[in-house]
Design an enzyme around this catalytic site. Structure first.
Site, PDB file in Angstrom:
ATOM      1  N   ASN A  15      17.473 -19.817 -46.369  1.00  0.00           N
ATOM      2  CA  ASN A  15      18.411 -18.728 -46.042  1.00  0.00           C
ATOM      3  C   ASN A  15      19.758 -19.263 -45.582  1.00  0.00           C
ATOM      4  O   ASN A  15      20.804 -18.686 -45.901  1.00  0.00           O
ATOM      5  CB  ASN A  15      17.808 -17.801 -44.979  1.00  0.00           C
ATOM      6  CG  ASN A  15      16.868 -16.786 -45.601  1.00  0.00           C
ATOM      7  OD1 ASN A  15      17.313 -15.880 -46.286  1.00  0.00           O
ATOM      8  ND2 ASN A  15      15.574 -16.963 -45.387  1.00  0.00           N
ATOM      9  N   ASN A 110      19.179 -11.294 -37.369  1.00  0.00           N
ATOM     10  CA  ASN A 110      17.954 -11.978 -37.784  1.00  0.00           C
ATOM     11  C   ASN A 110      17.541 -11.452 -39.150  1.00  0.00           C
ATOM     12  O   ASN A 110      17.764 -10.287 -39.472  1.00  0.00           O
ATOM     13  CB  ASN A 110      16.835 -11.692 -36.773  1.00  0.00           C
ATOM     14  CG  ASN A 110      15.537 -12.397 -37.146  1.00  0.00           C
ATOM     15  OD1 ASN A 110      15.548 -13.574 -37.528  1.00  0.00           O
ATOM     16  ND2 ASN A 110      14.419 -11.699 -37.058  1.00  0.00           N
ATOM     17  N   HIS A 112      14.124 -10.865 -41.405  1.00  0.00           N
ATOM     18  CA  HIS A 112      12.670 -10.794 -41.234  1.00  0.00           C
ATOM     19  C   HIS A 112      12.023 -10.479 -42.588  1.00  0.00           C
ATOM     20  O   HIS A 112      12.483  -9.580 -43.296  1.00  0.00           O
ATOM     21  CB  HIS A 112      12.323  -9.710 -40.209  1.00  0.00           C
ATOM     22  CG  HIS A 112      10.856  -9.644 -39.944  1.00  0.00           C
ATOM     23  ND1 HIS A 112      10.204 -10.572 -39.148  1.00  0.00           N
ATOM     24  CD2 HIS A 112       9.903  -8.795 -40.397  1.00  0.00           C
ATOM     25  CE1 HIS A 112       8.922 -10.285 -39.121  1.00  0.00           C
ATOM     26  NE2 HIS A 112       8.706  -9.211 -39.871  1.00  0.00           N
TER      27      HIS A 112
HETATM   28  C1  GAR Z   1      12.109 -16.599 -44.074  1.00  0.00           C
HETATM   29  O1  GAR Z   1      11.264 -15.966 -44.978  1.00  0.00           O
HETATM   30  C2  GAR Z   1      12.412 -15.713 -42.887  1.00  0.00           C
HETATM   31  O2  GAR Z   1      12.500 -14.379 -43.221  1.00  0.00           O
HETATM   32  C3  GAR Z   1      11.223 -15.997 -42.012  1.00  0.00           C
HETATM   33  O3  GAR Z   1      11.012 -17.374 -42.118  1.00  0.00           O
HETATM   34  C4  GAR Z   1      11.410 -17.806 -43.424  1.00  0.00           C
HETATM   35  C5  GAR Z   1      12.347 -18.982 -43.255  1.00  0.00           C
HETATM   36  O4  GAR Z   1      12.655 -19.558 -44.488  1.00  0.00           O
HETATM   37  N1  GAR Z   1      11.483 -15.601 -40.674  1.00  0.00           N
HETATM   38  C6  GAR Z   1      10.555 -15.102 -39.865  1.00  0.00           C
HETATM   39  O5  GAR Z   1       9.386 -14.971 -40.180  1.00  0.00           O
HETATM   40  C7  GAR Z   1      11.061 -14.732 -38.480  1.00  0.00           C
HETATM   41  N2  GAR Z   1      10.157 -13.833 -37.848  1.00  0.00           N
HETATM   42  P1  GAR Z   1      13.888 -20.548 -44.646  1.00  0.00           P
HETATM   43  O6  GAR Z   1      13.752 -21.604 -43.549  1.00  0.00           O
HETATM   44  O7  GAR Z   1      13.680 -21.147 -45.998  1.00  0.00           O
HETATM   45  O8  GAR Z   1      15.147 -19.754 -44.524  1.00  0.00           O
END
Ligand code: GAR
Length: 192
Positions: A15, A110, A112
């Site tokens: 992200n 954030n 989610h």
């Molecule tokens: C993402 O899918 C994000 O939405 C989730 O962790 C992943 C991180 O991926 N976040 C949560 O679950 C927060 N509650 P990334 O490190 O590749 O961006």
């Protein structure tokens, strides 16, 4: 003047990468001025360093899922000094509370991986699958003191397909996250 973003993440940082990409192709009028992680081995730090963005490690050692208050206070001071306008949590797995929320009111976002208020907390894609949901998605929201409870800014829908595994569903959600988050950040900037 470009808006100054700080990105916090605990993992791969895909992200965060989507934020970099959106800045590079003009969809997001901002600069990422620092990337911080509670996990010194997180790939998000390598992505940032490769781009020449300053990185920092948050000292949460000894605190299982918590973000210690003193560390949040130190971070709030540091980010204020750096004139950060908006904090973007991108896969950051600790709860942000006071004093960070007080110093950056309505200035922490954030992403989610579910359609909040459904499936807050960890591994939301797994929760959706286990609940037999036929659709899920992702949500960008303002952060408040609760867990994934802040005001919703934008959402995208993702179908749950027959035969989905947790991995295949999360991957489909992430495709949408990478479009949604930069768009939601740009929208939040216009309301600062
Ligand atoms: C993402 O899918 C994000 O939405 C989730 O962790 C992943 C991180 O991926 N976040 C949560 O679950 C927060 N509650 P990334 O490190 O590749 O961006």
């Amino acid at each position: 003047m470009k808006t100054r973003l700080a990105v916090l993440g605990s993992g791969s940082g895909s992200n965060c990468q989507s934020i970099f990409n959106a800045i590079d192709d003009g969809r997001l009028n901002a600069d990422v001025v620092i990337v911080l992680s509670d996990n010194p081995d997180a790939f998000i730090l390598k992505r940032a360093a490769q781009r020449g963005v300053p990185v920092g490690i948050l000292n949460c050692r000894g605190f299982k899922n918590k973000f210690p208050e003193e560390e949040q206070a130190a971070l709030a001071r540091q980010l204020r000094k750096m004139q950060v306008d908006l904090i973007c949590l991108a896969g950051f797995m600790r709860l942000v509370k006071q004093p960070l929320l007080d110093v950056f009111p309505r200035r922490i976002l954030n992403i989610h991986p579910a359609l909040l208020p459904n499936f807050p907390g960890v591994e939301a894609w797994k929760q959706a699958l286990e609940a037999g949901a036929t659709q899920t998605g992702c949500t960008v929201h303002y952060v408040d003191a609760g867990m994934d409870t802040g005001e919703i800014l934008m959402q995208a829908y993702v179908p749950v397909l027959p035969g989905d595994t947790p991995e295949s569903l999360h991957a489909r959600i992430q495709v949408q996250e990478h479009i949604l988050y930069p768009a939601a950040i740009q929208s939040a900037l216009s309301r600062l």
